[in-house]
Design an enzyme around this catalytic site. Structure first.
Site, PDB file in Angstrom:
ATOM      1  CG  ASP A 195      -1.824  -1.170   1.314  1.00 12.66           C
ATOM      2  OD1 ASP A 195      -1.368  -2.293   1.069  1.00 12.66           O
ATOM      3  OD2 ASP A 195      -3.001  -0.974   1.654  1.00 12.66           O
ATOM      4  CD  GLU A 237      -7.084   0.896   0.488  1.00 14.87           C
ATOM      5  OE1 GLU A 237      -8.262   1.001   0.121  1.00 14.87           O
ATOM      6  OE2 GLU A 237      -6.758   0.485   1.601  1.00 14.87           O
ATOM      7  CG  ASN A 238      -4.265   3.548   2.302  1.00 19.64           C
ATOM      8  OD1 ASN A 238      -5.389   3.934   2.601  1.00 19.64           O
ATOM      9  ND2 ASN A 238      -3.846   2.311   2.516  1.00 19.64           N
ATOM     10  CG  ASN A 251     -10.888  -0.584   3.129  1.00 20.77           C
ATOM     11  OD1 ASN A 251      -9.786  -1.023   2.787  1.00 20.77           O
ATOM     12  ND2 ASN A 251     -11.066   0.016   4.292  1.00 20.77           N
ATOM     13  CG  HIS A 252      -9.343   3.502   2.884  1.00 16.23           C
ATOM     14  ND1 HIS A 252     -10.383   3.749   3.736  1.00 16.23           N
ATOM     15  CD2 HIS A 252      -8.392   2.871   3.623  1.00 16.23           C
ATOM     16  CE1 HIS A 252     -10.085   3.307   4.948  1.00 16.23           C
ATOM     17  NE2 HIS A 252      -8.882   2.763   4.900  1.00 16.23           N
ATOM     18  CG  HIS A 270      -7.100  -4.174   0.365  1.00 15.50           C
ATOM     19  ND1 HIS A 270      -5.839  -3.607   0.373  1.00 15.50           N
ATOM     20  CD2 HIS A 270      -7.880  -3.340   1.088  1.00 15.50           C
ATOM     21  CE1 HIS A 270      -5.864  -2.482   1.057  1.00 15.50           C
ATOM     22  NE2 HIS A 270      -7.084  -2.302   1.510  1.00 15.50           N
ATOM     23  CG  HIS A 290      -6.416  -3.814   4.835  1.00 15.69           C
ATOM     24  ND1 HIS A 290      -6.952  -2.563   4.616  1.00 15.69           N
ATOM     25  CD2 HIS A 290      -6.933  -4.241   6.025  1.00 15.69           C
ATOM     26  CE1 HIS A 290      -7.781  -2.259   5.610  1.00 15.69           C
ATOM     27  NE2 HIS A 290      -7.768  -3.251   6.483  1.00 15.69           N
ATOM     28  CG  HIS A 320      -0.503  -0.114   5.878  1.00 16.24           C
ATOM     29  ND1 HIS A 320      -0.583   1.266   5.935  1.00 16.24           N
ATOM     30  CD2 HIS A 320      -1.433  -0.490   4.954  1.00 16.24           C
ATOM     31  CE1 HIS A 320      -1.514   1.702   5.093  1.00 16.24           C
ATOM     32  NE2 HIS A 320      -2.040   0.636   4.488  1.00 16.24           N
TER      33      HIS A 320
END
Length: 259
Positions: A8, A39-40, A67-68, A150, A175, A177
């Site tokens: 991520d 996603e982050n 999810n983000h 994820h 997810h 990290h």
């Protein structure tokens, strides 16, 4: 085919590390293709269209998410027309694609599948059923198949991995990290690692400044989180796939401190 899959990407520190170092890493490690979970990448939560352009411009060939991904509305056109995936087990009608076959110049076709777990996460559609459906839809000639799962729970990741062994080339978890120490080849030739870690601030709690997170644990009260500062780290895995058999011959956890 030798692939680098980055964990991520977390905020500006992660994006900067990718932009400054990815070209060098590709050359030194003889990388054919770079995948990443993005996603982050925008402020530590979500991915904007601008940040996606930065990462693709830095040499990331295709990105997955989680999810983000829905935070920034301007990412919708990128999801629907570019090399960016969202989890395939979001309900029917969600924007974008959950899997795709990519054909990069000089390389065999590669199917990339993005799935999201349900344990300790949003109760979306079943990732196990989604994977079964997708594997039926991928053309037979596409032998190389990589999954980004994820998910929060290691048990859920491992269960899906055992179900997929022999039918996909590699499954990498994202997810949480934190890179795990279990990179291995499964009995039927699938490369696996429970979590790839992250690309972001090294001195942090999953990319965020430790102070507010410590206060949340000590007091139980809500806190405003912020991205940590300081030196960065790139984390992920490098794995080699056989284009004729679709199996993996090696996988190694990879990391780089970026200063």
């Amino acid at each position: 085919m030798r692939i680098l899959f980055l964990g991520d990407i977390m905020g500006r520190t992660g994006r900067t590390a990718v932009k400054r170092h990815l070209a060098q890493v590709r050359e030194e490690e003889n990388i054919d293709l770079v995948l990443a979970n993005g996603e982050n990448a925008s402020g530590g939560l979500g991915l904007s269209a601008k940040s996606s352009r930065e990462l693709f411009g830095a040499g990331v060939d295709a990105m997955t998410s989680g999810n983000h991904i829905w935070k920034f509305r301007d990412i919708i056109p990128v999801l629907e027309g570019g090399n960016l995936l969202r989890p395939a087990n979001y309900p029917h009608g969600s924007p974008g694609r959950g899997w795709a076959v990519f054909e990069f110049q000089g390389l065999a076709p590669l199917a990339v599948i993005n799935l999201q777990g349900r344990t300790f996460m949003e109760p979306i559609d079943c990732p196990f059923a989604a994977l079964e459906r997708i594997l039926e839809e991928i053309p037979d000639h596409v032998r190389l198949r990589v999954v980004d799962f994820h998910a929060e729970a290691t048990s859920e990741k491992l269960a899906l991995a055992w179900m997929a062994d022999g039918r996909v080339s590699a499954m990498l978890g994202t997810h949480t990290h934190v890179p795990t120490g279990d990179a291995r080849i499964f009995p039927q030739g699938m490369a696996y690692m429970t979590d790839l870690g992250m690309c972001g601030p090294r001195d942090s709690c999953l990319g965020m400044a430790p102070g507010p997170i410590i206060r949340r644990f000590v007091t139980g009260l809500p806190q405003k989180y912020r991205i940590a500062s300081g030196p960065g780290v790139l984390q992920g895995a490098i794995f080699d796939l056989d284009e004729s058999s679709g199996t993996a011959s090696s996988i190694t956890a990879w990391s780089m401190h970026t200063g």
